[in-house]
Design a protein around this motif. Structure first.
Motif, PDB file in Angstrom:
ATOM      1  N   ARG A   1       0.935  -1.274   0.016  1.00  0.00           N
ATOM      2  CA  ARG A   1      -0.005  -0.173   0.035  1.00  0.00           C
ATOM      3  C   ARG A   1       0.855   1.286  -0.063  1.00  0.00           C
ATOM      4  O   ARG A   1       1.912   1.169   0.589  1.00  0.00           O
TER       5      ARG A   1
ATOM      6  N   ALA B   1      -0.371   5.180   0.634  1.00  0.00           N
ATOM      7  CA  ALA B   1      -1.736   5.708   1.014  1.00  0.00           C
ATOM      8  C   ALA B   1      -2.876   4.827   0.756  1.00  0.00           C
ATOM      9  O   ALA B   1      -2.755   3.767   1.418  1.00  0.00           O
ATOM     10  N   ASP B   2      -3.713   5.197   0.129  1.00  0.00           N
ATOM     11  CA  ASP B   2      -4.973   4.077  -0.036  1.00  0.00           C
ATOM     12  C   ASP B   2      -5.133   3.519  -1.235  1.00  0.00           C
ATOM     13  O   ASP B   2      -6.031   2.841  -1.627  1.00  0.00           O
ATOM     14  N   GLU B   3      -3.918   3.591  -2.017  1.00  0.00           N
ATOM     15  CA  GLU B   3      -3.708   2.814  -3.249  1.00  0.00           C
ATOM     16  C   GLU B   3      -3.114   1.591  -2.951  1.00  0.00           C
ATOM     17  O   GLU B   3      -2.066   1.397  -2.290  1.00  0.00           O
ATOM     18  N   GLU B   4      -3.133   0.458  -4.000  1.00  0.00           N
ATOM     19  CA  GLU B   4      -2.513  -0.719  -4.102  1.00  0.00           C
ATOM     20  C   GLU B   4      -1.510  -0.837  -5.127  1.00  0.00           C
ATOM     21  O   GLU B   4      -2.052  -0.773  -6.379  1.00  0.00           O
TER      22      GLU B   4
ATOM     23  N   SER C   1       6.157   6.745  -2.825  1.00  0.00           N
ATOM     24  CA  SER C   1       4.918   7.843  -2.945  1.00  0.00           C
ATOM     25  C   SER C   1       5.611   8.983  -3.494  1.00  0.00           C
ATOM     26  O   SER C   1       4.770   9.468  -4.550  1.00  0.00           O
TER      27      SER C   1
ATOM     28  N   ASN D   1       5.881   1.640   8.928  1.00  0.00           N
ATOM     29  CA  ASN D   1       6.198   1.481   7.514  1.00  0.00           C
ATOM     30  C   ASN D   1       7.446   0.311   7.345  1.00  0.00           C
ATOM     31  O   ASN D   1       7.957   0.004   8.181  1.00  0.00           O
TER      32      ASN D   1
ATOM     33  N   ASN E   1       3.940   2.226   2.482  1.00  0.00           N
ATOM     34  CA  ASN E   1       3.205   2.262   3.925  1.00  0.00           C
ATOM     35  C   ASN E   1       3.168   0.687   4.454  1.00  0.00           C
ATOM     36  O   ASN E   1       3.675   0.811   5.740  1.00  0.00           O
TER      37      ASN E   1
ATOM     38  N   SER F   1       1.114  -5.699   1.545  1.00  0.00           N
ATOM     39  CA  SER F   1      -0.247  -6.255   1.831  1.00  0.00           C
ATOM     40  C   SER F   1      -0.330  -7.785   1.492  1.00  0.00           C
ATOM     41  O   SER F   1      -0.793  -8.680   2.513  1.00  0.00           O
TER      42      SER F   1
ATOM     43  N   ARG G   1     -10.179  -5.308  -6.105  1.00  0.00           N
ATOM     44  CA  ARG G   1      -9.253  -4.283  -5.655  1.00  0.00           C
ATOM     45  C   ARG G   1      -8.440  -4.256  -7.112  1.00  0.00           C
ATOM     46  O   ARG G   1      -7.769  -5.079  -7.689  1.00  0.00           O
TER      47      ARG G   1
END
Length: 153
Positions: free
Chosen positions: A17, A19-22, A66, A80, A97, A100, A134
């Motif tokens: 991840r 932020a909110d993205e994969e 990022s 992190n 971050n 997953s 996703r």
């Protein structure tokens, strides 16, 4: 694709991840996953280079993925991780971050990204895939990693 592998061949990806993205990278380029280590900043380094860390006696550059992808910086705290990747002879740490999952899927499920990027040098996405609803972006590490020989010149 011009690869000799058949479309039914499996590909393994390490997803993470930002932020909110994969995002994901080919697991064959991953050498290890480390907990957060504060990097020593270097003068005149590009904004996406957090600095360097000591990896068992080797100086390893750490890229804030990022920032490299045009997003807000990763905070850099105990949650992190640094993904150590190798492309050719170049080894680099990617600050993300969180890691997953490890995904194993048929190569045929990887779709080319739409050709929307105006600046060809900034096309960091190699493919897209959907896993459990996703959208996961597959990074082209050769495009993402800074060319250290060019930056040293």
């Amino acid at each position: 694709m011009s690869t000799p592998e058949s479309p039914s061949a499996e590909v393994e990806l390490l997803s993470f991840r930002l932020a909110d993205e994969e995002y994901s990278v080919d697991i064959m380029s991953v050498r290890e996953i480390r907990g957060w280590t504060r990097a020593t900043p270097l003068p005149h380094a590009p904004p996406h280079v957090r600095g360097v860390i000591n990896l068992r006696g080797t100086v390893l550059p750490v890229v804030d993925l990022s920032v490299r992808l045009g997003m807000a910086p990763v905070p850099g705290d105990s949650r992190n991780v640094i993904i150590v990747v190798q492309v050719g002879s170049q080894t680099t740490g990617l600050l993300v971050n969180a890691v997953s999952d490890i995904l194993s899927l048929p190569r045929s499920e990887l779709q080319p990204p739409p050709d929307l990027v105006a600046d060809g040098d900034q096309s960091f996405i190699e493919a897209l895939t959907i896993v459990d609803g996703r959208m996961i972006r597959v990074l082209d590490l050769r495009a993402v990693l800074p060319d250290q020989s060019a930056e040293a010149a």
